[in-house]
Write an enzyme that holds these catalytic residues in place. Structure first.
Site, short mmCIF file in Angstrom:
data_model
loop_
_atom_site.label_atom_id
_atom_site.label_comp_id
_atom_site.label_asym_id
_atom_site.label_seq_id
_atom_site.Cartn_x
_atom_site.Cartn_y
_atom_site.Cartn_z
N LEU A 26 -3.23 -27.34 10.40
CA LEU A 26 -2.02 -27.95 10.25
C LEU A 26 -1.36 -28.50 11.50
CD1 LEU A 26 -0.37 -26.57 7.12
CD2 LEU A 26 -1.83 -28.48 7.35
N GLY A 27 -1.63 -27.18 12.66
CA GLY A 27 -1.10 -27.43 13.82
C GLY A 27 -1.63 -26.27 14.51
N GLY A 29 -0.65 -24.10 18.82
CA GLY A 29 0.02 -23.93 19.98
C GLY A 29 -0.54 -23.13 20.80
N ALA A 32 -1.03 -19.62 18.68
CA ALA A 32 -1.27 -19.44 17.31
C ALA A 32 -1.96 -20.72 16.77
CB ALA A 32 -0.31 -18.95 16.70
N VAL A 34 -2.11 -22.78 12.84
CA VAL A 34 -1.44 -22.55 11.50
C VAL A 34 -2.53 -23.45 10.58
CG1 VAL A 34 0.42 -23.41 10.14
CG2 VAL A 34 1.09 -22.63 12.39
N LYS A 49 -0.43 -18.59 9.39
CA LYS A 49 -0.30 -18.65 10.90
C LYS A 49 -1.24 -17.40 11.49
CE LYS A 49 3.00 -19.12 14.67
NZ LYS A 49 4.45 -19.15 15.14
N ASP A 141 15.73 -21.39 19.44
CA ASP A 141 14.62 -22.40 19.74
C ASP A 141 14.91 -23.31 18.82
OD1 ASP A 141 12.67 -23.76 21.03
OD2 ASP A 141 11.18 -22.69 20.26
#
Length: 347
Positions: A26-27, A29, A32, A34, A49, A141
């Site tokens: 899904l994504g 960074g 990590a 996800v 995650k 954040d």
């Protein structure tokens, strides 16, 4: 990193911990990835995650912190933690799967949100922050990429990876700026104490961006971070009654003059056309400044009564009215005089 590259992350098994069957990415960074996953025991879809192996001690500390913090939180405006653990030296957490885009994706696709949806968005997110602050946590954040928009549901605040408990010792070095440059509060840039008011300022910038479709402080890290020390956010003229007042109060340079998240939620939930809201907007500058202490919360999802909304709006109007006249920019912290040092600290 692109999702297809992230799919090769480590040697993650297809089924994590004998329970979670990994689906598409899904994504991703820097630390990590996800995945969408299926909980084979409960038969439901979740998000998992997976942190990258071999991280530094600081990375591991941040991962443990995220798991510990998420385990403490239970609110409809937050992404809930279900499980966590370690597989082949890779820490992981299992959370709710929120179907839908992030607020950052929604803003990028346009058009800008209308004032009514922004009020509702802000009320929900402020309510979630009020809960977080009441249990002693500052997110640190708050940004559009960390707001998940479910299909037809309320927005959910995610990613507590750099949050910390109010009573805890900061995990970062003294003077280190932690957060995303475009959404830092002035006190974060100056290296001063971070508190719940820091999240309120960031939420103000998020709502302003949703209204205008653009970042208020764009640019590279140093340029973006220092810009707020020399000019205040520009709230558009002609907004419906009360909305500009609330936004200006949320983004006061002095954190002591910002309303707490609970008051923001109450003010944004109030009917702007109601007599209570109109009366509050005409309140005297001599009205008392809202208390910045801890606030009791009602049951999640309950709508504040008009008396509370009136009090919140009155306090917010007073805070804007009694704010000191503009003064020369404050002297920045030592790090701000060293752009190379600051850029290494600000994401």
């Amino acid at each position: 990193m692109a999702p297809d590259e992230a799919a090769a992350f480590g040697d993650a098994p297809r089924v994590v911990a004998g329970r979670y069957e990994l689906g598409p990415v899904l994504g991703a960074g820097s630390s990590a990835v996800v995945h969408r996953a299926r909980d084979l025991r409960r038969g439901v879809e979740v998000a998992i995650k997976c942190f990258r192996p071999g991280g530094s001690e600081r990375d591991l500390r941040q991962q443990r912190q995220e798991m510990a913090l998420l385990a403490r939180l239970d609110h409809p405006g937050l992404v809930r933690l279900h499980d966590g653990g370690l597989v082949d030296d890779c820490p992981f957490v299992v959370t709710d799967l929120v179907e839908g885009p992030t607020l950052a994706q929604r803003i990028a696709s346009g058009p800008p949100l209308a004032p009514g949806p922004v009020r509702r968005l802000g009320a929900h997110l402020a309510d979630a922050l009020a809960y977080v602050h009441a249990v002693g946590i500052v997110h640190r954040d708050v940004k559009p990429a960390n707001v998940l928009l479910g299909n037809g549901g309320r927005p959910r605040l995610a990613d507590f990876g750099i949050a910390r408990a109010l009573e805890a010792t900061a995990a970062t070095a003294d003077g280190c700026v932690v957060g995303t440059a475009a959404y830092l509060a002035p006190e974060q840039v100056r290296g001063e104490r971070v508190a719940p008011a820091t999240d309120v300022y960031a939420l103000g910038l998020v709502l302003l961006e949703a209204l205008t479709g653009r970042r208020e402080y764009p640019g590279a890290a140093v340029e973006s971070a220092t810009a707020r020390l020399y000019r205040s956010p520009a709230v558009p003229e002609g907004l419906p009654a009360g909305l500009s007042t609330v936004l200006n109060a949320m983004m006061q340079d002095d954190p002591r003059r910002r309303p707490p998240a609970a008051a923001v939620a109450a003010a944004l939930s109030a009917d702007p056309a109601s007599p209570a809201a109109s009366l509050a907007l005409r309140s005297s500058a001599r009205s008392r400044v809202v208390n910045h202490g801890r606030h009791r919360l009602g049951r999640p999802g309950t709508r504040p009564v008009s008396r509370i909304a009136l009090a919140a709006l009155t306090a917010i109007v007073a805070m804007v009215s009694v704010a000191a006249a503009p003064s020369a920019p404050r002297t920045a912290a030592a790090d701000l005089r060293d752009p190379i040092k600051l850029s290494a600290k600000v994401r």
